[in-house]
Scaffold this active site. Structure first.
Site, PDB file in Angstrom:
ATOM      1  N   ASN A 196       0.840  -1.207   0.000  1.00 29.97           N
ATOM      2  CA  ASN A 196       0.000   0.000   0.000  1.00 29.97           C
ATOM      3  C   ASN A 196       0.871   1.251   0.000  1.00 29.97           C
ATOM      4  OD1 ASN A 196      -3.014  -0.406   0.102  1.00 29.97           O
ATOM      5  ND2 ASN A 196      -2.335  -1.938   1.562  1.00 29.97           N
ATOM      6  N   HIS A 204      -8.542  -0.825   5.704  1.00 34.32           N
ATOM      7  CA  HIS A 204      -8.928  -2.127   6.245  1.00 34.32           C
ATOM      8  C   HIS A 204      -9.467  -2.977   5.102  1.00 34.32           C
ATOM      9  CE1 HIS A 204     -10.286  -5.022   9.197  1.00 34.32           C
ATOM     10  NE2 HIS A 204     -11.446  -5.042   8.590  1.00 34.32           N
ATOM     11  N   ASP A 230     -10.542   0.051  13.844  1.00 30.92           N
ATOM     12  CA  ASP A 230     -11.434  -0.002  12.673  1.00 30.92           C
ATOM     13  C   ASP A 230     -12.803   0.629  12.900  1.00 30.92           C
ATOM     14  OD1 ASP A 230     -10.241  -3.374  12.243  1.00 30.92           O
ATOM     15  OD2 ASP A 230      -9.409  -1.476  11.535  1.00 30.92           O
TER      16      ASP A 230
HETATM   17  C1  GRF Z   1      -2.757  -6.571   3.895  1.00 29.41           C
HETATM   18  O1  GRF Z   1      -3.479  -7.620   4.533  1.00 29.41           O
HETATM   19  C2  GRF Z   1      -3.706  -5.441   3.585  1.00 29.41           C
HETATM   20  O2  GRF Z   1      -4.988  -5.953   3.282  1.00 29.41           O
HETATM   21  C3  GRF Z   1      -3.752  -4.660   4.864  1.00 29.41           C
HETATM   22  O3  GRF Z   1      -2.449  -4.786   5.426  1.00 29.41           O
HETATM   23  C4  GRF Z   1      -1.817  -5.985   4.925  1.00 29.41           C
HETATM   24  C5  GRF Z   1      -0.441  -5.734   4.365  1.00 29.41           C
HETATM   25  O4  GRF Z   1      -0.511  -4.682   3.472  1.00 29.41           O
HETATM   26  N1  GRF Z   1      -4.062  -3.275   4.609  1.00 29.41           N
HETATM   27  P1  GRF Z   1       0.858  -4.068   2.806  1.00 29.41           P
HETATM   28  O5  GRF Z   1       1.183  -4.937   1.614  1.00 29.41           O
HETATM   29  O6  GRF Z   1       1.954  -4.145   3.862  1.00 29.41           O
HETATM   30  O7  GRF Z   1       0.480  -2.681   2.417  1.00 29.41           O
END
Ligand code: GRF
Length: 195
Positions: free
Chosen positions: A13, A108, A149
């Protein structure tokens, strides 16, 4: 606008946000990455991009207050305006939620308010969605308050749950959705009138 990302894992992300800021020329810059795991993919990516990568974990401090203090000092030093939790697996200290109220976002991997709360992370979320027989799932970007959340929703997007989905196949579809949703949510945040 100066952003900090908080990560604990691969940072997909974080990478999606970084590239979207460049590609869409958003009026923001990720200047700090904080993680409770110094060797995770997100911290590697930050170092690769010359972004300040700070390892902060409760384990480094005797008093919880000292951990919160160190986190707040780090955010102040970098003149951070908004904090984006991106795959961050620890609770945010209450002092920080108060100080940055309305300035902390989290993503989330489900359609909140359903399938949220403590313990609802990673594949547990997708197992619960499949077990509940949901036809849709998706991702939610929300403001962070004291409870996991539970803050106000900024942007949400849904994806289909296929009959032959496993938690892994659903997780992959939701993660792809997250990578488009988070940059869109950031764009919306930056366009909000300054409080
Ligand atoms: C994933 O499960 C995503 O759905 C949640 O955090 C976890 C890791 O995300 N937001 P990332 O690849 O480290 O951003």
């Amino acid at each position: 606008r100066r952003l900090a990302v908080f990560c604990s894992g691969g940072g997909s992300n974080f990478r999606a946000l970084f590239h979207a800021i460049e590609e869409r020329s958003l009026p923001a810059e990720i200047v700090l990455c904080i993680s409770n795991r110094s060797a995770c993919g997100a911290m590697e990516f930050a170092r690769e991009k010359g972004i300040e990568a700070v390892h902060l974990s409760e384990k480094q401090f005797n008093e919880p207050g000292d951990f919160a203090g160190a986190m707040l000092d780090t955010l102040e030093e970098h003149h951070i305006e908004f904090i984006l939790l991106a795959g961050y697996m620890r609770k945010i200290p209450a002092e920080m939620v108060k100080r940055y109220s309305g300035k902390i976002l989290n993503i989330h991997p489900a359609l909140l308010p359903k399938f949220g709360g403590e313990g609802m992370y990673g594949t547990h979320v997708h197992e619960a969605v499949i077990a509940a027989g949901e036809s849709r799932s998706g991702a939610t970007v929300h403001f962070v308050d004291e409870e996991y959340d539970r803050g106000a929703i900024l942007l949400q997007r849904s994806v289909p749950v296929e009959t032959d989905d496993t938690p892994q196949s659903l997780a992959a579809r939701v993660l792809e959705c997250e990578h488009r949703l988070y940059p869109d949510a950031l764009e919306k945040l930056l366009a909000l009138p300054c409080p």
